[in-house]
Design an enzyme around this catalytic site. Sequence first.
Site, PDB file in Angstrom:
ATOM      1  N   ASN A 149       0.872  -1.188   0.000  1.00 51.09           N
ATOM      2  CA  ASN A 149       0.000   0.000   0.000  1.00 51.09           C
ATOM      3  C   ASN A 149       0.904   1.232   0.000  1.00 51.09           C
ATOM      4  O   ASN A 149       1.511   1.559   1.022  1.00 51.09           O
ATOM      5  CB  ASN A 149      -0.883  -0.045   1.264  1.00 51.09           C
ATOM      6  CG  ASN A 149      -1.707   1.221   1.432  1.00 51.09           C
ATOM      7  OD1 ASN A 149      -1.808   2.043   0.518  1.00 51.09           O
ATOM      8  ND2 ASN A 149      -2.294   1.385   2.608  1.00 51.09           N
ATOM      9  N   LYS A 190       0.080   4.243  -0.251  1.00 56.56           N
ATOM     10  CA  LYS A 190      -0.603   5.406   0.365  1.00 56.56           C
ATOM     11  C   LYS A 190      -0.415   6.647  -0.520  1.00 56.56           C
ATOM     12  O   LYS A 190      -0.347   6.533  -1.739  1.00 56.56           O
ATOM     13  CB  LYS A 190      -0.092   5.627   1.792  1.00 56.56           C
ATOM     14  CG  LYS A 190      -0.130   4.357   2.632  1.00 56.56           C
ATOM     15  CD  LYS A 190       0.056   4.602   4.096  1.00 56.56           C
ATOM     16  CE  LYS A 190       0.048   3.270   4.828  1.00 56.56           C
ATOM     17  NZ  LYS A 190       0.122   3.421   6.267  1.00 56.56           N
ATOM     18  N   HIS A 221      -9.331   1.109   5.125  1.00 54.80           N
ATOM     19  CA  HIS A 221      -8.022   1.251   5.759  1.00 54.80           C
ATOM     20  C   HIS A 221      -8.184   2.105   7.010  1.00 54.80           C
ATOM     21  O   HIS A 221      -8.986   3.035   7.046  1.00 54.80           O
ATOM     22  CB  HIS A 221      -7.011   1.890   4.801  1.00 54.80           C
ATOM     23  CG  HIS A 221      -5.627   1.813   5.341  1.00 54.80           C
ATOM     24  ND1 HIS A 221      -5.136   2.757   6.212  1.00 54.80           N
ATOM     25  CD2 HIS A 221      -4.648   0.890   5.191  1.00 54.80           C
ATOM     26  CE1 HIS A 221      -3.906   2.406   6.557  1.00 54.80           C
ATOM     27  NE2 HIS A 221      -3.583   1.286   5.948  1.00 54.80           N
ATOM     28  N   GLU A 271      -6.589   4.473   8.179  1.00 53.24           N
ATOM     29  CA  GLU A 271      -6.449   5.930   7.992  1.00 53.24           C
ATOM     30  C   GLU A 271      -7.744   6.526   7.450  1.00 53.24           C
ATOM     31  O   GLU A 271      -8.101   7.653   7.789  1.00 53.24           O
ATOM     32  CB  GLU A 271      -5.268   6.211   7.055  1.00 53.24           C
ATOM     33  CG  GLU A 271      -3.949   5.958   7.756  1.00 53.24           C
ATOM     34  CD  GLU A 271      -2.847   5.430   6.856  1.00 53.24           C
ATOM     35  OE1 GLU A 271      -2.950   5.539   5.628  1.00 53.24           O
ATOM     36  OE2 GLU A 271      -1.871   4.887   7.413  1.00 53.24           O
ATOM     37  N   GLU A 282      -5.322  -5.588  10.712  1.00 52.15           N
ATOM     38  CA  GLU A 282      -4.302  -4.566  10.926  1.00 52.15           C
ATOM     39  C   GLU A 282      -4.532  -3.894  12.279  1.00 52.15           C
ATOM     40  O   GLU A 282      -5.335  -2.948  12.382  1.00 52.15           O
ATOM     41  CB  GLU A 282      -4.390  -3.497   9.836  1.00 52.15           C
ATOM     42  CG  GLU A 282      -4.136  -4.033   8.442  1.00 52.15           C
ATOM     43  CD  GLU A 282      -3.530  -2.953   7.560  1.00 52.15           C
ATOM     44  OE1 GLU A 282      -2.420  -3.159   7.076  1.00 52.15           O
ATOM     45  OE2 GLU A 282      -4.157  -1.898   7.381  1.00 52.15           O
ATOM     46  N   GLY A 310       2.515   1.623  10.939  1.00 49.72           N
ATOM     47  CA  GLY A 310       3.449   2.737  10.794  1.00 49.72           C
ATOM     48  C   GLY A 310       4.175   3.093  12.092  1.00 49.72           C
ATOM     49  O   GLY A 310       4.791   4.152  12.181  1.00 49.72           O
ATOM     50  N   SER A 346       3.534  -2.828  10.327  1.00 52.59           N
ATOM     51  CA  SER A 346       4.996  -2.854  10.450  1.00 52.59           C
ATOM     52  C   SER A 346       5.612  -4.186  10.002  1.00 52.59           C
ATOM     53  O   SER A 346       6.561  -4.674  10.609  1.00 52.59           O
ATOM     54  CB  SER A 346       5.426  -2.496  11.879  1.00 52.59           C
ATOM     55  OG  SER A 346       4.959  -1.194  12.215  1.00 52.59           O
TER      56      SER A 346
HETATM   57  C1  PEP Z   1      -0.717  -0.126   6.326  1.00 61.28           C
HETATM   58  O1  PEP Z   1      -0.760   1.072   6.133  1.00 61.28           O
HETATM   59  O2  PEP Z   1      -1.653  -0.840   5.947  1.00 61.28           O
HETATM   60  C2  PEP Z   1       0.425  -0.660   7.035  1.00 61.28           C
HETATM   61  C3  PEP Z   1       0.349  -1.885   7.467  1.00 61.28           C
HETATM   62  O3  PEP Z   1       1.512   0.186   7.206  1.00 61.28           O
HETATM   63  P1  PEP Z   1       2.948  -0.204   7.812  1.00 61.28           P
HETATM   64  O4  PEP Z   1       3.392  -1.468   7.129  1.00 61.28           O
HETATM   65  O5  PEP Z   1       3.804   0.955   7.492  1.00 61.28           O
HETATM   66  O6  PEP Z   1       2.756  -0.404   9.270  1.00 61.28           O
END
Ligand code: PEP
Length: 254
Positions: free
Chosen positions: A12, A14, A98, A100, A170, A176, A216
């Site tokens: 992703n 973003k 997501h 966000e 998630e 992040g 992460s």
């Molecule tokens: C995400 O934004 O879906 C995500 C898992 O980000 P990150 O891998 O940076 O934690």
Amino acid sequence: MDKERRLIIAGNWKMNKTVAEGLDLVNGIKRELTNVKEVDIVVCPPFTALCEVSKAVLNSNIRLGAQNMSENGYGAHTGEIAAGMLKEFSVRYVILKHTERRQYQKESDALIAKKALAAHGAALKPIVCVGETLAEREGGLTEKVLDTQVRGSLAGLSKDQIAETVVAYEPVWAIGTGKTATAGQAQEAHAFIRRLIGKLFDESVARRVRIQYGGSVKPSNARELMGLPDVDGALVGGASLEDRSFADIVRNSI
Ligand code: PEP
């Protein structure tokens, strides 16, 4: 790695990458992963890069995903993108819900259910994200939150549509932040989601549906996470922005 379901690893991007940067990245990923056949590899660029990236991945082992779509068809919805528009660029997957977008655009489970139906209507596979906040985990509410989110955002889908939906677990506190769920936490949440899908739909759907882990994921933790029985892939944010680290995650997962 011998898994019951085929792994799906999606990057992703973003709100990152110009068209030129996106092309550099996807061409790098193509070079790195040219012979990989064991895993479904997906990149999800911003809308503005979909057209060029779609040409770059033509006839390759890399599939294209989008980061969002409208629940509506074509029409008077300024600033929105319809599923049919994504299909023009051979998009196969679309990330929905997501964290966000839940946080900043206040997207509800009911809205996501509409988007998921519209995605399936256009033969796009939704990647539906669910996950608890740190306060919810610490308050012992993880399963309750996952139950509400899974029920709400998959409401109205048929069994066949569920089997073709990817669920991404998630945990919000791991996105992040550099903090990853432990293997035990990830497996427990994934097994809970699969059992719930079994209860809501049926066992054969639950066995088929793929549940990705996101939060992460990096080359150093991919092998352990992807080896868990109910983890069927990864949704990767930060580490998908660099070809070598994304490719290493894929390679370490096989
Ligand atoms: C995400 O934004 O879906 C995500 C898992 O980000 P990150 O891998 O940076 O934690």
